[in-house]
Design a protein around this motif. Structure first.
Motif, mmCIF file in Angstrom:
data_model
loop_
_atom_site.group_PDB
_atom_site.id
_atom_site.type_symbol
_atom_site.label_atom_id
_atom_site.label_comp_id
_atom_site.label_asym_id
_atom_site.label_seq_id
_atom_site.Cartn_x
_atom_site.Cartn_y
_atom_site.Cartn_z
ATOM 1 N N ALA A 64 82.926 74.767 -25.287
ATOM 2 C CA ALA A 64 82.273 73.619 -25.920
ATOM 3 C C ALA A 64 81.186 73.055 -25.015
ATOM 4 C CB ALA A 64 83.303 72.542 -26.249
ATOM 5 N N GLN A 65 81.480 72.976 -23.726
ATOM 6 C CA GLN A 65 80.481 72.479 -22.780
ATOM 7 C C GLN A 65 79.273 73.412 -22.749
ATOM 8 O OE1 GLN A 65 80.487 69.549 -21.283
ATOM 9 N NE2 GLN A 65 78.485 69.972 -20.418
ATOM 10 N N GLY A 66 79.528 74.713 -22.781
ATOM 11 C CA GLY A 66 78.427 75.684 -22.822
ATOM 12 C C GLY A 66 77.602 75.537 -24.080
ATOM 13 N N PHE A 67 78.268 75.265 -25.193
ATOM 14 C CA PHE A 67 77.564 75.064 -26.461
ATOM 15 C C PHE A 67 76.651 73.849 -26.382
ATOM 16 C CE2 PHE A 67 77.551 73.104 -30.746
ATOM 17 C CZ PHE A 67 76.855 74.092 -31.433
ATOM 18 N N VAL A 68 77.162 72.756 -25.830
ATOM 19 C CA VAL A 68 76.356 71.537 -25.709
ATOM 20 C C VAL A 68 75.185 71.773 -24.762
ATOM 21 C CG1 VAL A 68 76.362 69.153 -24.858
ATOM 22 C CG2 VAL A 68 78.218 69.966 -26.311
ATOM 23 N N GLU A 69 75.431 72.469 -23.667
ATOM 24 C CA GLU A 69 74.334 72.756 -22.728
ATOM 25 C C GLU A 69 73.274 73.638 -23.385
ATOM 26 O OE1 GLU A 69 76.247 74.372 -19.267
ATOM 27 O OE2 GLU A 69 77.121 72.431 -18.718
ATOM 28 N N SER A 70 73.741 74.604 -24.205
ATOM 29 C CA SER A 70 72.801 75.458 -24.935
ATOM 30 C C SER A 70 71.970 74.630 -25.915
ATOM 31 C CB SER A 70 73.560 76.551 -25.673
ATOM 32 O OG SER A 70 72.704 77.308 -26.478
ATOM 33 N N LEU A 71 72.631 73.684 -26.593
ATOM 34 C CA LEU A 71 71.893 72.800 -27.499
ATOM 35 C C LEU A 71 70.847 71.994 -26.738
ATOM 36 C CD1 LEU A 71 74.627 71.313 -29.881
ATOM 37 C CD2 LEU A 71 72.771 72.879 -30.479
ATOM 38 N N GLN A 72 71.230 71.494 -25.559
ATOM 39 C CA GLN A 72 70.302 70.676 -24.775
ATOM 40 C C GLN A 72 69.085 71.495 -24.337
ATOM 41 O OE1 GLN A 72 72.978 69.311 -21.731
ATOM 42 N NE2 GLN A 72 73.410 67.383 -22.808
ATOM 43 N N LYS A 73 69.297 72.738 -23.960
ATOM 44 C CA LYS A 73 68.196 73.578 -23.481
ATOM 45 C C LYS A 73 67.248 73.979 -24.614
ATOM 46 C CE LYS A 73 70.769 75.724 -19.723
ATOM 47 N NZ LYS A 73 71.366 76.967 -19.239
ATOM 48 N N ASN A 74 67.813 74.223 -25.782
ATOM 49 C CA ASN A 74 67.022 74.770 -26.880
ATOM 50 C C ASN A 74 66.685 73.758 -27.968
ATOM 51 O OD1 ASN A 74 67.123 77.445 -25.786
ATOM 52 N ND2 ASN A 74 69.240 77.532 -26.455
ATOM 53 N N ALA A 75 66.984 72.509 -27.730
ATOM 54 C CA ALA A 75 66.752 71.484 -28.757
ATOM 55 C C ALA A 75 65.265 71.188 -28.892
ATOM 56 C CB ALA A 75 67.503 70.212 -28.403
ATOM 57 N N PRO A 76 64.809 70.982 -30.117
ATOM 58 C CA PRO A 76 63.398 70.614 -30.309
ATOM 59 C C PRO A 76 63.156 69.180 -29.821
ATOM 60 C CG PRO A 76 64.580 70.621 -32.411
ATOM 61 C CD PRO A 76 65.531 71.120 -31.374
ATOM 62 N N ALA A 77 61.934 68.901 -29.601
ATOM 63 C CA ALA A 77 61.555 67.560 -29.138
ATOM 64 C C ALA A 77 61.991 66.520 -30.166
ATOM 65 C CB ALA A 77 60.045 67.490 -28.919
ATOM 66 N N GLY A 78 62.469 65.392 -29.677
ATOM 67 C CA GLY A 78 62.882 64.299 -30.550
ATOM 68 C C GLY A 78 64.348 64.351 -30.955
ATOM 69 N N SER A 79 65.083 65.338 -30.493
ATOM 70 C CA SER A 79 66.493 65.446 -30.890
ATOM 71 C C SER A 79 67.442 64.986 -29.774
ATOM 72 C CB SER A 79 66.820 66.883 -31.288
ATOM 73 O OG SER A 79 66.617 67.757 -30.200
ATOM 74 N N GLU A 80 66.899 64.245 -28.824
ATOM 75 C CA GLU A 80 67.704 63.807 -27.686
ATOM 76 C C GLU A 80 68.895 62.949 -28.117
ATOM 77 O OE1 GLU A 80 64.342 63.442 -27.798
ATOM 78 O OE2 GLU A 80 63.784 64.998 -26.356
ATOM 79 N N SER A 81 68.678 62.085 -29.106
ATOM 80 C CA SER A 81 69.777 61.208 -29.537
ATOM 81 C C SER A 81 70.891 62.021 -30.208
ATOM 82 C CB SER A 81 69.265 60.112 -30.483
ATOM 83 O OG SER A 81 68.721 60.689 -31.653
ATOM 84 N N ALA A 82 70.542 63.044 -30.961
ATOM 85 C CA ALA A 82 71.563 63.890 -31.587
ATOM 86 C C ALA A 82 72.345 64.657 -30.521
ATOM 87 C CB ALA A 82 70.928 64.861 -32.574
ATOM 88 N N ILE A 83 71.647 65.163 -29.519
ATOM 89 C CA ILE A 83 72.314 65.892 -28.425
ATOM 90 C C ILE A 83 73.211 64.936 -27.648
ATOM 91 C CG2 ILE A 83 71.952 67.198 -26.305
ATOM 92 C CD1 ILE A 83 71.192 68.680 -28.890
ATOM 93 N N ALA A 84 72.748 63.731 -27.415
ATOM 94 C CA ALA A 84 73.568 62.735 -26.722
ATOM 95 C C ALA A 84 74.831 62.425 -27.529
ATOM 96 C CB ALA A 84 72.768 61.466 -26.470
#
Length: 164
Positions: A113-133
């Protein structure tokens, strides 16, 4: 954005099934040990009962019969205690193995799960910081809940083990 591939899903399902069958096999091994112990105790009890009844029938003196009965009380109590210890050892062993496997599985899930979240953080488009948080917050809360439940379960098991 990175998503899970079908191969990853199949691998996760296969790992889950392997864990399930491994735990089921451990439970059956414990059950087999309990059955073997009960058969052994049953055979020994039957043989001892036959011996006692033979002595009782062959004894014509009621005093000898009472002496025989009194002499059996202590060994019987010791046998019951030994049986209880053996059952406790078998159940504790199975419980320990299942607990260790469940803990390992949960730790693996947490790492994945932690790897999944880190993958999301690395590959997330701009403006999706709140969703990743939010995702990070959800996983952190889930991990905290797991740790709390795990501690409570261990305390419960410890208290039950000390009562027996």
């Amino acid at each position: 954005m990175s998503t899970l591939t079908p191969q990853q899903l199949v691998a996760a399902q296969q790992a889950g099934l392997e864990t399930l069958f491994g735990l089921t096999n451990k439970a059956f091994e414990g059950f087999e040990k309990l059955v073997a112990l009960n058969l052994q105790v049953g055979k020994a009890t039957l043989a001892e009962s036959q011996e006692i009844l033979t002595k009782a029938v062959s004894s014509g003196n009621p005093g000898e019969l009472f002496a025989l009965q009194a002499s059996l009380a202590q060994p019987t109590a010791e046998k019951v205690a030994a049986y209880g210890r053996q059952v406790h050892e078998i159940v504790s062993g199975v419980q320990s193995e299942i607990s260790a496997a469940a803990t390992a599985q949960t730790q693996q899930f947490q790492r994945d799960a932690q790897g999944f979240v880190e993958s999301l953080q690395k590959n997330a488009p701009a403006g999706s910081e709140s969703a990743i948080a939010a995702w990070s917050s959800v996983f952190s809360a889930a991990n905290a809940s797991y740790e709390s439940a795990n501690k409570a379960a261990k305390q419960f098991v410890t208290s039950v083990s000390t009562v027996q």
